[in-house]
Design an enzyme around this catalytic site. Structure first.
Site, PDB file in Angstrom:
ATOM      1  CE1 TYR A   6      28.287  15.315 -16.669  1.00 26.78           C
ATOM      2  CE2 TYR A   6      29.039  14.114 -14.785  1.00 26.78           C
ATOM      3  CZ  TYR A   6      28.725  14.032 -16.154  1.00 26.78           C
ATOM      4  OH  TYR A   6      28.778  12.847 -16.860  1.00 26.78           O
ATOM      5  CB  SER A  29      26.593  10.476 -13.830  1.00 28.45           C
ATOM      6  OG  SER A  29      27.785  10.478 -13.040  1.00 28.45           O
TER       7      SER A  29
END
Length: 283
Positions: A179, A166
């Site tokens: 995250y 990501s």
């Protein structure tokens, strides 16, 4: 079936995609099928996964849905054995299972001294359970399927592992420390695996998507009336192309990285697909 723009021929290859019940990974599964691969779609929930497998079959592809909790090693091993029986040994593994948890998210971007006693979830209110769940799902949920399916790859030339990282892995986003950290671990693990398997015929790379509007992040990006949230405006202002990505725009990156002619000397890279987000300094 509709042919891919990129000339990647995966006829006869077996591809496994975890997290295939989601929007992004189902699109990747369909791209692999259109390139000729037999695709195993793995997901904890079967309903959406079966739907996507049926759509691939309806287009003339070969696919099967499997229920698999990527946090259970025995389950991963059992599913790997079933895929082997159904399709043959795995050639391509896409580790797409991942996600965040509200218990690991702060409500505000910046901490203020009064937040300790306020009714807002600050850094000091992050719950161990939520943080642990995020790291387990993203990191362990990448490691365990790799242990299960890479056994079928070792010693066979032309095998590929693609992890889904990501933009958070490069620069942590506000509000989501767990995250961001977990995806940074996925990128680091990608490099480690690339080196570890470099003598076995397995290439290991990752794709780092920028911002895509999906069901998973809809509440962060859109108000109930459909107007963009403040966070959406910040994202688009920091994305030079000034828009969210379309799931189909990940397909070219995937098909390039698994192409054993075009990407034969590429391993250990994390490829951003982000509309320029990583490159933009804000000035």
């Amino acid at each position: 079936m509709e042919k891919n723009v990129l000339s990647t021929d995966l006829t006869g290859k077996v591809a496994v995609v975890t997290g295939a019940g989601g929007v992004l990974c189902s699109a990747l599964a369909k791209a692999l099928a259109r390139a000729g691969a037999k695709v195993a779609l793995l997901n904890r929930s079967m309903e959406s996964t079966q739907k996507y497998a049926d759509e691939i079959i309806a287009e003339g592809g070969i696919a099967k849905a499997y229920q698999c909790n990527v946090l259970e090693k025995d389950t991963c091993l059992a599913v790997a054995e079933q895929v082997l029986k159904d399709f043959g040994p795995c050639d391509i593994l896409v580790n797409g299972a991942g996600g965040n948890n509200p218990k690991a998210t702060t409500e505000k971007e910046y901490f203020e001294c009064g937040d300790i006693d306020a009714e807002t979830k600050s850094f000091f209110d992050l719950e161990e359970e939520g943080v642990d769940a995020v790291f387990r799902l993203n990191f362990l949920g990448t490691l365990l399927p790799t242990q299960a399916f890479a056994k079928q790859m070792v010693g066979r030339k032309g095998c590929n592992i693609i992890n889904i990282s990501s933009m958070n892995a490069y620069t942590p986003l506000t509000k989501i420390p767990a995250y961001s950290g977990a995806k940074a671990a996925v990128s680091n693990f990608t490099q480690w695996l690339a080196v570890h398997f470099s003598k076995t015929g397995i290439r290991v790379n990752a794709i780092a998507p920028g911002f895509f509007s999906t069901k998973q992040n809809a509440k962060l990006l859109w108000n109930e009336d459909g107007t963009p949230t403040a966070r959406t405006n910040k994202i688009l202002n920091a994305t030079p192309m000034e828009r969210f990505g379309d799931p189909k725009e990940l397909e070219g990156a995937l098909l390039f990285l698994v192409n054993n002619e075009a990407a034969s000397f590429i391993t250990g890279v994390v490829l951003p697909v982000d509309g320029g987000f990583q490159s933009y300094s804000g000035v």
